[in-house]
Motif scaffolding. Structure first.
Motif, short mmCIF file in Angstrom:
data_model
loop_
_atom_site.label_atom_id
_atom_site.label_comp_id
_atom_site.label_asym_id
_atom_site.label_seq_id
_atom_site.Cartn_x
_atom_site.Cartn_y
_atom_site.Cartn_z
N HIS A 216 0.84 -1.19 0.00
CA HIS A 216 0.00 0.00 0.00
C HIS A 216 0.88 1.24 0.00
N THR A 217 0.36 2.34 -0.48
CA THR A 217 1.11 3.58 -0.53
C THR A 217 1.38 4.09 0.89
N HIS A 218 2.63 4.48 1.11
CA HIS A 218 3.01 5.01 2.42
C HIS A 218 2.68 6.50 2.47
N GLU A 219 1.58 6.84 3.15
CA GLU A 219 1.17 8.24 3.27
C GLU A 219 1.38 8.77 4.68
N THR A 220 1.77 7.90 5.60
CA THR A 220 2.06 8.28 6.98
C THR A 220 3.38 7.64 7.37
N PRO A 221 3.92 8.04 8.51
CA PRO A 221 5.18 7.44 8.96
C PRO A 221 5.10 5.93 9.15
N ASP A 222 3.90 5.41 9.44
CA ASP A 222 3.74 3.98 9.64
C ASP A 222 3.60 3.26 8.30
N CYS A 223 3.97 1.98 8.29
CA CYS A 223 3.84 1.16 7.08
C CYS A 223 2.44 0.55 7.04
N PRO A 224 1.65 0.81 5.98
CA PRO A 224 0.29 0.28 5.87
C PRO A 224 0.22 -1.09 5.18
N CYS A 225 1.36 -1.60 4.75
CA CYS A 225 1.36 -2.86 4.01
C CYS A 225 0.96 -4.03 4.91
N GLU A 226 0.47 -5.08 4.27
CA GLU A 226 0.03 -6.27 4.99
C GLU A 226 0.84 -7.47 4.51
N PHE A 227 1.23 -8.30 5.46
CA PHE A 227 2.08 -9.44 5.15
C PHE A 227 1.41 -10.71 5.65
N VAL A 228 1.33 -11.70 4.78
CA VAL A 228 0.80 -13.00 5.18
C VAL A 228 2.00 -13.89 5.47
N VAL A 229 2.03 -14.44 6.68
CA VAL A 229 3.15 -15.29 7.09
C VAL A 229 2.65 -16.71 7.37
N ARG A 230 3.54 -17.66 7.21
CA ARG A 230 3.25 -19.05 7.59
C ARG A 230 4.26 -19.44 8.67
N TYR A 231 3.74 -19.77 9.85
CA TYR A 231 4.60 -20.12 10.97
C TYR A 231 5.24 -21.49 10.74
N THR A 232 6.52 -21.57 11.02
CA THR A 232 7.26 -22.80 10.79
C THR A 232 6.78 -23.93 11.69
N TYR A 233 6.41 -23.61 12.91
CA TYR A 233 6.08 -24.64 13.89
C TYR A 233 4.86 -25.46 13.50
N ASP A 234 3.76 -24.81 13.10
CA ASP A 234 2.52 -25.55 12.83
C ASP A 234 1.91 -25.25 11.47
N ASN A 235 2.62 -24.48 10.62
CA ASN A 235 2.15 -24.13 9.27
C ASN A 235 0.89 -23.28 9.26
N ALA A 236 0.51 -22.72 10.38
CA ALA A 236 -0.63 -21.80 10.42
C ALA A 236 -0.26 -20.50 9.72
N GLU A 237 -1.22 -19.86 9.09
CA GLU A 237 -0.99 -18.60 8.40
C GLU A 237 -1.71 -17.46 9.11
N ALA A 238 -1.15 -16.27 8.99
CA ALA A 238 -1.75 -15.09 9.61
C ALA A 238 -1.36 -13.86 8.83
N LYS A 239 -2.23 -12.85 8.87
CA LYS A 239 -1.93 -11.57 8.23
C LYS A 239 -1.46 -10.61 9.32
N VAL A 240 -0.27 -10.05 9.12
CA VAL A 240 0.32 -9.19 10.14
C VAL A 240 0.84 -7.90 9.50
N SER A 241 1.15 -6.94 10.34
CA SER A 241 1.75 -5.69 9.88
C SER A 241 3.27 -5.78 10.00
N LEU A 242 3.94 -4.80 9.43
CA LEU A 242 5.41 -4.80 9.47
C LEU A 242 5.93 -4.73 10.90
N SER A 243 5.18 -4.08 11.79
CA SER A 243 5.63 -3.93 13.17
C SER A 243 5.73 -5.27 13.90
N SER A 244 5.14 -6.33 13.34
CA SER A 244 5.21 -7.65 13.96
C SER A 244 6.40 -8.44 13.48
N LEU A 245 7.13 -7.91 12.50
CA LEU A 245 8.20 -8.68 11.86
C LEU A 245 9.59 -8.22 12.30
#
Length: 250
Positions: A216-245
């Protein structure tokens, strides 16, 4: 898993750094009975105290160093298993290993310096929940029957009763670094990351991989992009923000 006779004994263990433990291991091998003298132990304490790696850690006394050497001597006398694999692993150069000096007169010869760790910060994986935690101190190490090296870790923010033995190759690495909003472009599909995972019962940092990115376009100091991750431990997926990475070390 090895243990101690009581919680009081466990809590009384001086928090030697892994650098200091390896130094004492080598000195024990080089100078033998001399390492039990008060003068020798005091000089070693003085050397450790001057190191920047001890900044912020509890002071140690010569009696604690002497006690460590005495315990080492008892273990040798009892023929506790040791392996050249451990010494080899610490002596061989790696991405996070270096060599340090100890006072010249404490050594038997000039042939070798003591192997230790650099000032890099570390994180370790708990076998209890497979999450990664910052390391406050390396308390001891041992070689298991497979020849692999394990270190006893005290996790940052946790008390002695949460200490764990951790496999060095599989469970210790340089600390992962949180990503800044301006670094959003660095994250690619397939990248390994350390990701904050929060559920109703726990909030931990786990290994994961990026499987999808919604830019997404960065219009504020925060990153609005969304990231889908797959956890190595149980292969579960989740949508997170950059601040979680966090960026994992290579």
């Amino acid at each position: 898993m090895e243990g101690f006779e009581s919680a009081e004994m466990e809590d009384a263990i001086p928090e030697f750094t892994l650098k200091e433990i390896i130094a004492m291991e080598r000195l024990f091998k080089d100078v033998g009975e001399k390492c039990l003298s008060q003068e020798f132990c005091q000089e070693l304490v003085d050397s450790f105290s001057r190191s920047k790696h001890r900044t912020g850690k509890p002071a140690i006394q010569w009696e604690q160093v002497q006690s460590w050497f005495q315990d080492k001597q008892k273990r040798i006398a009892a023929k506790v298993f040791t392996s050249p694999v451990a010494i080899k692993e610490f002596n061989e150069p790696s991405d996070w290993a270096l060599r340090i000096n100890v006072p010249e007169r404490l050594r038997k010869t000039k042939a070798e310096r003591v192997a230790g760790l650099s000032e890099l910060a570390f994180e370790a994986k708990s076998f209890k929940d497979f999450a990664w935690y910052d390391v406050a101190a390396f308390l001891n190490y041992r070689v298991i029957h497979t020849g692999e090296l394990e270190v006893r870790v005290r996790f940052s923010g946790f008390s002695y009763d949460q200490d764990e033995w951790v496999n060095v190759k599989r469970g210790v690495r340089e600390r992962s670094i949180p990503l800044e909003p301006s670094e959003c472009h660095r994250v690619k599909v397939g990248d390994p990351v350390l990701c904050f995972r929060e559920t109703d019962v726990r909030a931990i940092y786990c290994d994961a991989y990026i499987v999808e990115i919604q830019r997404h376009t960065h219009e504020t100091p925060d990153c609005p992009c969304e990231f889908v991750v797959r956890y190595t431990y149980d292969n579960a997926e989740a949508k997170v923000s950059l601040s979680s990475l966090c960026c994992r070390p290579e």
